[in-house]
Enzyme design. Structure first.
Site, PDB file in Angstrom:
ATOM      1  N   LYS A   1      -2.659   5.983  -4.171  1.00 61.16           N
ATOM      2  CA  LYS A   1      -3.723   6.938  -3.835  1.00 61.16           C
ATOM      3  C   LYS A   1      -3.454   8.292  -4.486  1.00 61.16           C
ATOM      4  CE  LYS A   1      -3.646   4.816   0.763  1.00 61.16           C
ATOM      5  NZ  LYS A   1      -2.233   4.605   1.043  1.00 61.16           N
TER       6      LYS A   1
ATOM      7  N   HIS B   1      -7.363   9.598  -1.603  1.00 61.49           N
ATOM      8  CA  HIS B   1      -6.636   9.524  -0.332  1.00 61.49           C
ATOM      9  C   HIS B   1      -7.366  10.204   0.833  1.00 61.49           C
ATOM     10  CE1 HIS B   1      -2.238   9.367   1.300  1.00 61.49           C
ATOM     11  NE2 HIS B   1      -3.099   9.169   2.273  1.00 61.49           N
TER      12      HIS B   1
ATOM     13  N   TYR C   1       3.001   9.973  -0.287  1.00 64.22           N
ATOM     14  CA  TYR C   1       4.104   9.458   0.545  1.00 64.22           C
ATOM     15  C   TYR C   1       5.476   9.735  -0.086  1.00 64.22           C
ATOM     16  CZ  TYR C   1       0.418   6.443   2.594  1.00 64.22           C
ATOM     17  OH  TYR C   1      -0.718   5.952   3.165  1.00 64.22           O
TER      18      TYR C   1
ATOM     19  N   ASP D   1       0.847  -1.196   0.000  1.00 66.03           N
ATOM     20  CA  ASP D   1       0.000   0.000   0.000  1.00 66.03           C
ATOM     21  C   ASP D   1       0.879   1.240   0.000  1.00 66.03           C
ATOM     22  OD1 ASP D   1      -2.895   1.136   0.797  1.00 66.03           O
ATOM     23  OD2 ASP D   1      -1.321   2.277   1.817  1.00 66.03           O
TER      24      ASP D   1
END
Ligand code: A2P
Length: 290
Positions: free
Chosen positions: A87, A120, A62, A57
């Site tokens: 996401k 997200h 990120y 994931d």
């Protein structure tokens, strides 16, 4: 009447949960938040594959998709054996920005399709027209799914009132929520499970904030398990896909060893009834990380 009972508890890490679009998702996965663009973190991903994880994931937000892609490539595992989620951040919910974000994720991950793409965060807290933004964004998600760039589409950090905004459109397959002992968002979990939306748990270990919790410690001692394993088994028995993170190969393996014991009804209820604790402080309507 809607069926609100959670699905049967998975028997092994390779058990998959059925999604509402006919596909399926591994019952446990590996979280990648906080990985950096370093050779050590590329190794973390390759180690996670060796430990047995197949669901990875990640997220554009990120900024570690290159690391995840390089680690998966280095592991030598076939793309078809993996389940890769990414996401789109709330600042990128305009249709052309969704496509840009998705294309970049695919490029950095070195793959040609995603198993699952999530919105997200339901809204930019400053966007007064967030409901319209969301509907348009979801229509674009439906479109990229039709085009085969992603196999399934879902959401993250959506509470029931956000999910209600998508009524009449494709039902999301997954809602990824903050979920751990002390913050189980039961109302959102019930809403999802009664609408055949699989819940995924981010921070299933409460990002270590639970490590001094005496009730969980004594439960761990009674079951001869670690506190982390109690948290992960709790999610599993709630029908929830946990995606714990660890940089440590021994703890990565430990986090998959949750299929040979069972929390009894009283202990499940005791965890469910814990007073609020270890909440990240993020709320989808009023804040967003970063
Ligand atoms: P580490 O990488 O040193 O293992 P969450 O998944 O809830 O965000 O929590 C991640 C944090 O929990 C990381 O700091 C990770 O540290 C730690 N962690 C992961 N697995 C375990 C475990 N089995 N026991 C103790 N801490 C763990």
């Amino acid at each position: 009447m809607q069926d609100t009972s959670p699905p049967a508890v998975p028997k092994s890490k390779d058990t998959r949960l059925q999604l509402n679009d006919g596909t399926s998702i591994p019952c446990i996965g590996f979280g990648t938040w906080a990985l950096k663009q370093t050779p050590e973190d590329v190794k973390v991903i390759a180690n996670a594959v060796s430990a047995g994880y197949r669901l990875f994931d990640t997220a554009a937000y990120y900024k570690c998709e290159k690391t995840v892609g390089a680690g998966l490539k280095a592991s030598g595992i076939a793309r078809e054996e993996l389940y890769i989620t990414s996401k789109v951040w709330h600042a990128d919910l305009a249709p052309e920005l969704i496509r840009k974000s998705l294309n970049r994720s695919l490029e950095e991950l070195q793959i040609s399709w995603l198993d699952l793409l999530l919105i997200h965060w339901p809204r930019n807290p400053r966007d007064r027209n967030w409901k319209a933004t969301l509907k348009k964004a979801w229509a674009t998600f439906e479109q990229v799914k039709k085009e085969g760039l992603v196999k399934s589409i879902g959401v993250s950090n959506f509470l029931p009132h956000h999910l209600e905004e998508l009524k009449g459109m494709t039902v999301p397959c997954v809602d990824q929520l903050e979920f751990h002992p002390g913050y189980i968002q039961q109302e959102a979990v019930d809403y999802c499970q009664s609408h055949h939306i699989v819940v995924e748990a981010w921070s299933p270990l409460g990002q270590r904030r639970l490590r001094d919790n005496e009730m969980l410690q004594s439960m761990a001692a009674r079951y001869h398990r670690s506190l982390a394993q109690i948290c992960l088994r709790f999610a599993l028995q709630k029908g929830i896909v946990a995606i714990p993170k660890s940089a440590n190969p021994e703890r990565m393996r430990q986090n998959l060893e949750i299929f040979d014991f069972e929390l009894d009804v009283e202990d499940m209820a005791a965890i469910e009834g814990m007073p609020p604790t270890a909440w990240s402080g993020e709320h989808p309507d009023t804040s967003a990380p970063g």
